[in-house]
Design a protein around this motif. Structure first.
Motif, PDB file in Angstrom:
ATOM      1  N   GLU A 123       0.826  -1.209   0.000  1.00  0.00           N
ATOM      2  CA  GLU A 123       0.000   0.000   0.000  1.00  0.00           C
ATOM      3  C   GLU A 123       0.859   1.258   0.000  1.00  0.00           C
ATOM      4  N   VAL A 124       1.944   1.237   0.741  1.00  0.00           N
ATOM      5  CA  VAL A 124       2.869   2.377   0.747  1.00  0.00           C
ATOM      6  C   VAL A 124       3.689   2.392  -0.542  1.00  0.00           C
ATOM      7  N   ALA A 125       4.116   1.213  -0.982  1.00  0.00           N
ATOM      8  CA  ALA A 125       5.025   1.113  -2.124  1.00  0.00           C
ATOM      9  C   ALA A 125       4.381   1.566  -3.424  1.00  0.00           C
ATOM     10  N   ILE A 126       3.090   1.318  -3.607  1.00  0.00           N
ATOM     11  CA  ILE A 126       2.455   1.706  -4.875  1.00  0.00           C
ATOM     12  C   ILE A 126       2.447   3.226  -5.012  1.00  0.00           C
ATOM     13  N   VAL A 127       2.275   3.922  -3.897  1.00  0.00           N
ATOM     14  CA  VAL A 127       2.327   5.392  -3.920  1.00  0.00           C
ATOM     15  C   VAL A 127       3.753   5.860  -4.196  1.00  0.00           C
ATOM     16  N   PHE A 128       4.722   5.210  -3.551  1.00  0.00           N
ATOM     17  CA  PHE A 128       6.121   5.580  -3.772  1.00  0.00           C
ATOM     18  C   PHE A 128       6.553   5.306  -5.204  1.00  0.00           C
ATOM     19  N   SER A 129       6.022   4.250  -5.816  1.00  0.00           N
ATOM     20  CA  SER A 129       6.410   3.947  -7.193  1.00  0.00           C
ATOM     21  C   SER A 129       5.886   5.011  -8.155  1.00  0.00           C
ATOM     22  N   VAL A 130       4.710   5.572  -7.876  1.00  0.00           N
ATOM     23  CA  VAL A 130       4.205   6.681  -8.690  1.00  0.00           C
ATOM     24  C   VAL A 130       5.138   7.880  -8.552  1.00  0.00           C
ATOM     25  N   ILE A 131       5.523   8.173  -7.312  1.00  0.00           N
ATOM     26  CA  ILE A 131       6.437   9.291  -7.075  1.00  0.00           C
ATOM     27  C   ILE A 131       7.769   9.061  -7.789  1.00  0.00           C
ATOM     28  N   GLY A 132       8.287   7.838  -7.712  1.00  0.00           N
ATOM     29  CA  GLY A 132       9.557   7.529  -8.362  1.00  0.00           C
ATOM     30  C   GLY A 132       9.508   7.718  -9.865  1.00  0.00           C
ATOM     31  N   ALA A 133       8.433   7.239 -10.493  1.00  0.00           N
ATOM     32  CA  ALA A 133       8.308   7.387 -11.943  1.00  0.00           C
ATOM     33  C   ALA A 133       8.191   8.855 -12.332  1.00  0.00           C
ATOM     34  N   ILE A 134       7.423   9.629 -11.566  1.00  0.00           N
ATOM     35  CA  ILE A 134       7.242  11.045 -11.883  1.00  0.00           C
ATOM     36  C   ILE A 134       8.551  11.813 -11.713  1.00  0.00           C
ATOM     37  N   VAL A 135       9.270  11.541 -10.621  1.00  0.00           N
ATOM     38  CA  VAL A 135      10.555  12.218 -10.399  1.00  0.00           C
ATOM     39  C   VAL A 135      11.533  11.868 -11.518  1.00  0.00           C
ATOM     40  N   GLY A 136      11.552  10.597 -11.924  1.00  0.00           N
ATOM     41  CA  GLY A 136      12.427  10.192 -13.019  1.00  0.00           C
ATOM     42  C   GLY A 136      12.092  10.897 -14.319  1.00  0.00           C
ATOM     43  N   GLU A 137      10.793  11.009 -14.625  1.00  0.00           N
ATOM     44  CA  GLU A 137      10.375  11.703 -15.846  1.00  0.00           C
ATOM     45  C   GLU A 137      10.634  13.202 -15.746  1.00  0.00           C
ATOM     46  N   TYR A 138      10.452  13.727 -14.559  1.00  0.00           N
ATOM     47  CA  TYR A 138      10.629  15.171 -14.339  1.00  0.00           C
ATOM     48  C   TYR A 138      12.079  15.585 -14.569  1.00  0.00           C
ATOM     49  N   LEU A 139      13.006  14.777 -14.079  1.00  0.00           N
ATOM     50  CA  LEU A 139      14.419  15.155 -14.147  1.00  0.00           C
ATOM     51  C   LEU A 139      15.143  14.623 -15.373  1.00  0.00           C
ATOM     52  N   GLY A 140      14.599  13.593 -16.017  1.00  0.00           N
ATOM     53  CA  GLY A 140      15.326  13.052 -17.158  1.00  0.00           C
ATOM     54  C   GLY A 140      14.441  12.297 -18.121  1.00  0.00           C
ATOM     55  N   GLY A 141      13.267  12.838 -18.401  1.00  0.00           N
ATOM     56  CA  GLY A 141      12.350  12.115 -19.270  1.00  0.00           C
ATOM     57  C   GLY A 141      12.017  12.873 -20.538  1.00  0.00           C
ATOM     58  N   SER A 142      11.536  12.132 -21.507  1.00  0.00           N
ATOM     59  CA  SER A 142      11.082  12.736 -22.758  1.00  0.00           C
ATOM     60  C   SER A 142       9.631  12.373 -23.036  1.00  0.00           C
ATOM     61  N   ALA A 143       8.984  11.687 -22.085  1.00  0.00           N
ATOM     62  CA  ALA A 143       7.569  11.314 -22.230  1.00  0.00           C
ATOM     63  C   ALA A 143       7.007  11.060 -20.838  1.00  0.00           C
ATOM     64  N   GLY A 144       5.688  11.013 -20.756  1.00  0.00           N
ATOM     65  CA  GLY A 144       5.029  10.710 -19.489  1.00  0.00           C
ATOM     66  C   GLY A 144       4.521  11.951 -18.786  1.00  0.00           C
ATOM     67  N   LEU A 145       3.854  11.726 -17.660  1.00  0.00           N
ATOM     68  CA  LEU A 145       3.228  12.824 -16.932  1.00  0.00           C
ATOM     69  C   LEU A 145       4.257  13.747 -16.278  1.00  0.00           C
ATOM     70  N   GLY A 146       5.368  13.192 -15.790  1.00  0.00           N
ATOM     71  CA  GLY A 146       6.416  14.030 -15.225  1.00  0.00           C
ATOM     72  C   GLY A 146       7.010  14.971 -16.265  1.00  0.00           C
ATOM     73  N   TYR A 147       7.178  14.463 -17.474  1.00  0.00           N
ATOM     74  CA  TYR A 147       7.659  15.313 -18.566  1.00  0.00           C
ATOM     75  C   TYR A 147       6.637  16.397 -18.899  1.00  0.00           C
ATOM     76  N   LEU A 148       5.337  16.063 -18.835  1.00  0.00           N
ATOM     77  CA  LEU A 148       4.291  17.055 -19.075  1.00  0.00           C
ATOM     78  C   LEU A 148       4.320  18.172 -18.035  1.00  0.00           C
ATOM     79  N   VAL A 149       4.665  17.820 -16.790  1.00  0.00           N
ATOM     80  CA  VAL A 149       4.796  18.845 -15.754  1.00  0.00           C
ATOM     81  C   VAL A 149       5.883  19.836 -16.145  1.00  0.00           C
ATOM     82  N   VAL A 150       7.024  19.331 -16.591  1.00  0.00           N
ATOM     83  CA  VAL A 150       8.142  20.198 -16.972  1.00  0.00           C
ATOM     84  C   VAL A 150       7.771  21.056 -18.177  1.00  0.00           C
ATOM     85  N   SER A 151       7.190  20.443 -19.200  1.00  0.00           N
ATOM     86  CA  SER A 151       6.846  21.206 -20.406  1.00  0.00           C
ATOM     87  C   SER A 151       5.762  22.241 -20.107  1.00  0.00           C
ATOM     88  N   SER A 152       4.802  21.911 -19.230  1.00  0.00           N
ATOM     89  CA  SER A 152       3.774  22.881 -18.852  1.00  0.00           C
ATOM     90  C   SER A 152       4.375  24.041 -18.078  1.00  0.00           C
TER      91      SER A 152
END
Length: 197
Positions: A123-152
């Motif tokens: 239950e804790v890990a599924i939330v952390f995995s969302v955070i991990g994917a978003i942080v990864g996309e935010y700092l070094g991604g070219s697709a996904g919701l984290g990348y959309l945050v940066v482009s927005s």
């Protein structure tokens, strides 16, 4: 893309966390030996790993999956370790006295006792995995919701930024509900014990 990264990272963390937690919960000397390294790895800010993962695995989904799995691994592993250690030695001695094999002891005693801990960690890990994917996309991604945050943010597009944030909240809530539903289906006796039924 984000959902794929979250699910694959969470699945890998679930398998690895259960295996490592079960081993460390059963073998006391090994747990004591690796505990300093685990604590050191856990306290390091995981954001610091993103540039390393991008260098090693590129800007594709692999680095984000690893980031999601890394954040999800520790809650599962620690809870499984606690679950295995919570099984009383006397119960194991009874199973041994009855001539039960290791597999029978695991299936009939350790697994039912540990499953609530596995799902608590999940239950804790599924939330952390969302955070991990978003942080990864935010700092070094070219697709996904984290990348959309940066482009927005770069485009100063506040409506789209809020839309992505709402979508992330919905995604995280749905994934959490999936884990809690699986918990109710797999260990229904645990819910009835908690509610006093």
């Amino acid at each position: 893309m984000t959902l794929l990264e979250v699910l694959v990272g969470f699945g890998a963390a679930l398998v690895a966390g259960v295996c490592v937690g079960a081993v460390l919960g059963r073998i006391e000397w090994l747990r004591r030996a690796v505990q300093p390294a685990l604590v050191a790895l856990q306290v390091v800010p995981k954001v610091a790993f993103v540039p390393i993962f991008v260098i090693w695995f590129g800007f594709g989904p692999t680095s984000k999956i690893i980031m999601a799995g890394l954040l999800a691994f520790f809650p599962i592993m620690l809870n499984v370790m606690l679950g295995v250690r919570s099984v009383e030695r006397g119960h194991r001695d009874v199973m041994t006295g009855l001539g039960a094999s290791r597999w029978a002891t695991f299936r009939n005693l350790e697994l039912p006792a540990t499953l609530p801990y596995v799902f608590a960690g999940a239950e804790v890990a599924i939330v952390f995995s969302v955070i991990g994917a978003i942080v990864g996309e935010y700092l070094g991604g070219s697709a996904g919701l984290g990348y959309l945050v940066v482009s927005s943010l770069n485009a100063l597009d506040a409506p789209r930024l809020f839309a992505v944030i709402v979508l992330l909240a919905v995604l995280g809530s749905l994934l959490y509900m999936m884990v809690t539903t699986a918990k109710r289906l797999v260990i229904p006796w645990h819910e009835s014990v908690n509610t006093g039924v």
